[in-house]
Design a protein around this motif. Structure first.
Motif, PDB file in Angstrom:
ATOM      1  N   LEU A 199     -37.179  -0.085  17.234  1.00 41.71           N
ATOM      2  CA  LEU A 199     -37.589   1.041  16.388  1.00 41.71           C
ATOM      3  C   LEU A 199     -38.983   0.808  15.815  1.00 41.71           C
ATOM      4  O   LEU A 199     -39.801   1.735  15.746  1.00 41.71           O
ATOM      5  CB  LEU A 199     -36.569   1.254  15.264  1.00 41.71           C
ATOM      6  CG  LEU A 199     -35.237   1.866  15.686  1.00 41.71           C
ATOM      7  CD1 LEU A 199     -34.255   1.871  14.520  1.00 41.71           C
ATOM      8  CD2 LEU A 199     -35.435   3.294  16.213  1.00 41.71           C
ATOM      9  N   GLY A 200     -39.258  -0.430  15.390  1.00 43.33           N
ATOM     10  CA  GLY A 200     -40.587  -0.742  14.887  1.00 43.33           C
ATOM     11  C   GLY A 200     -41.649  -0.553  15.957  1.00 43.33           C
ATOM     12  O   GLY A 200     -42.727  -0.001  15.702  1.00 43.33           O
ATOM     13  N   ILE A 201     -41.350  -1.002  17.170  1.00 45.03           N
ATOM     14  CA  ILE A 201     -42.291  -0.857  18.284  1.00 45.03           C
ATOM     15  C   ILE A 201     -42.483   0.613  18.639  1.00 45.03           C
ATOM     16  O   ILE A 201     -43.614   1.080  18.850  1.00 45.03           O
ATOM     17  CB  ILE A 201     -41.786  -1.633  19.508  1.00 45.03           C
ATOM     18  CG1 ILE A 201     -41.830  -3.138  19.239  1.00 45.03           C
ATOM     19  CG2 ILE A 201     -42.604  -1.299  20.749  1.00 45.03           C
ATOM     20  CD1 ILE A 201     -41.120  -3.970  20.287  1.00 45.03           C
ATOM     21  N   PHE A 202     -41.389   1.363  18.691  1.00 49.31           N
ATOM     22  CA  PHE A 202     -41.467   2.774  19.073  1.00 49.31           C
ATOM     23  C   PHE A 202     -42.337   3.567  18.104  1.00 49.31           C
ATOM     24  O   PHE A 202     -43.264   4.274  18.517  1.00 49.31           O
ATOM     25  CB  PHE A 202     -40.059   3.373  19.138  1.00 49.31           C
ATOM     26  CG  PHE A 202     -40.056   4.864  19.365  1.00 49.31           C
ATOM     27  CD1 PHE A 202     -40.288   5.369  20.638  1.00 49.31           C
ATOM     28  CD2 PHE A 202     -39.829   5.742  18.321  1.00 49.31           C
ATOM     29  CE1 PHE A 202     -40.305   6.748  20.852  1.00 49.31           C
ATOM     30  CE2 PHE A 202     -39.834   7.120  18.525  1.00 49.31           C
ATOM     31  CZ  PHE A 202     -40.063   7.615  19.798  1.00 49.31           C
ATOM     32  N   PHE A 203     -42.034   3.457  16.807  1.00 49.92           N
ATOM     33  CA  PHE A 203     -42.809   4.230  15.836  1.00 49.92           C
ATOM     34  C   PHE A 203     -44.232   3.705  15.698  1.00 49.92           C
ATOM     35  O   PHE A 203     -45.158   4.471  15.420  1.00 49.92           O
ATOM     36  CB  PHE A 203     -42.090   4.245  14.480  1.00 49.92           C
ATOM     37  CG  PHE A 203     -40.882   5.124  14.468  1.00 49.92           C
ATOM     38  CD1 PHE A 203     -41.008   6.500  14.531  1.00 49.92           C
ATOM     39  CD2 PHE A 203     -39.603   4.574  14.409  1.00 49.92           C
ATOM     40  CE1 PHE A 203     -39.883   7.325  14.531  1.00 49.92           C
ATOM     41  CE2 PHE A 203     -38.476   5.389  14.411  1.00 49.92           C
ATOM     42  CZ  PHE A 203     -38.622   6.767  14.476  1.00 49.92           C
ATOM     43  N   GLY A 204     -44.421   2.400  15.913  1.00 55.84           N
ATOM     44  CA  GLY A 204     -45.770   1.854  15.906  1.00 55.84           C
ATOM     45  C   GLY A 204     -46.620   2.445  17.019  1.00 55.84           C
ATOM     46  O   GLY A 204     -47.780   2.830  16.807  1.00 55.84           O
ATOM     47  N   HIS A 205     -46.041   2.526  18.221  1.00 54.11           N
ATOM     48  CA  HIS A 205     -46.758   3.142  19.336  1.00 54.11           C
ATOM     49  C   HIS A 205     -46.958   4.641  19.099  1.00 54.11           C
ATOM     50  O   HIS A 205     -48.036   5.184  19.406  1.00 54.11           O
ATOM     51  CB  HIS A 205     -45.986   2.928  20.643  1.00 54.11           C
ATOM     52  CG  HIS A 205     -46.167   1.574  21.242  1.00 54.11           C
ATOM     53  ND1 HIS A 205     -45.644   0.430  20.690  1.00 54.11           N
ATOM     54  CD2 HIS A 205     -46.833   1.168  22.360  1.00 54.11           C
ATOM     55  CE1 HIS A 205     -45.964  -0.612  21.437  1.00 54.11           C
ATOM     56  NE2 HIS A 205     -46.693  -0.201  22.453  1.00 54.11           N
TER      57      HIS A 205
END
Length: 229
Positions: free
Chosen positions: A60-66
């Motif tokens: 989730l952190g990676i997804f929203f970061g991207h």
């Protein structure tokens, strides 16, 4: 090579997104009983909890970061006082942190899926394939951090932002030009990310599109205790 870049980064993203949206729509319309994460918690729960929680936190952190990192216009970052160099450092720090958390969880889930006989017996080929696709994409992302550390001016990150934003506004020629000379590891990362979109409607990842929001406004169940006479 120019033709490959045009296809991979100017045409393939639209093919991938079309397959994802149309495929997900058809699956939800025709095969709603398969629209689930197919939890195997009843078969084994200890390793599932150890792997699933960090995996979901990391992903989730990676997804929203991207999502926000690539699609937020550069003008907004300027208004917030964030320079490309600062954004690069933030991306390396946050991406590295969430990437390692996700890597830890996903490693446990892959080991559980492959080496637990009960879980392996109930796994489909797509269950295993999607885990390895995610694993490869995650490893590429972590390795790309080492490349980013070699140029902290944020130049290549700006090119990737330009690519993503022009793809979303259907300016594919500008998008291809923007990504043309970035490091190959970023290109592989982008291409594999598009491939995940292709696999999305055929895997258990579709459960990401469903959230149990109806539980917020659902009537409470009344449970009465049965008294023994």
């Amino acid at each position: 090579m120019a033709h490959f870049n045009t296809f991979a980064f100017g045409i393939y993203p639209y093919i991938a997104m079309a397959i994802m949206f149309i495929g997900s729509w058809i699956r939800y319309d025709r095969e709603q009983y398969t629209w689930k994460s197919s939890s195997s918690q009843l078969l084994e729960s200890k390793q599932l909890k150890r792997g699933s929680i960090p995996f979901h936190i990391g992903i989730l952190g990676i997804f929203f970061g991207h999502l926000f990192g690539l699609l937020t216009p550069l003008e907004i970052w300027h208004l917030l006082g964030i320079t490309p160099q600062m954004k690069q450092i933030i991306a390396i720090g946050a991406g590295g942190l969430f990437g390692l958390i996700c890597f830890y969880g996903l490693t446990i889930l892959i080991k559980r899926r492959l080496f637990n006989p009960r879980i392996r017996a109930t796994s489909t080929p797509m269950d295993i394939a999607i885990l390895f696709l995610l694993y490869a994409q995650l490893i590429l992302g972590l390795f790309s951090i080492t490349v980013s550390l070699g140029h902290l001016n944020g130049a290549e990150m700006m090119k990737l932002m330009m690519w993503a934003q022009n793809i979303m506004t259907f300016n594919s020629n500008v998008a291809v030009t923007a990504i043309n000379d970035v490091h190959w590891i970023f290109k592989m990362h982008v291409f594999l990310g598009m491939t995940l979109f292709v696999a999305f409607p055929f895997s258990r990842l579709v459960h990401m599109l469903s959230a149990p929001v109806q539980y917020v406004r659902r009537q409470h169940q009344i449970v009465r205790q049965r008294f023994v006479r």
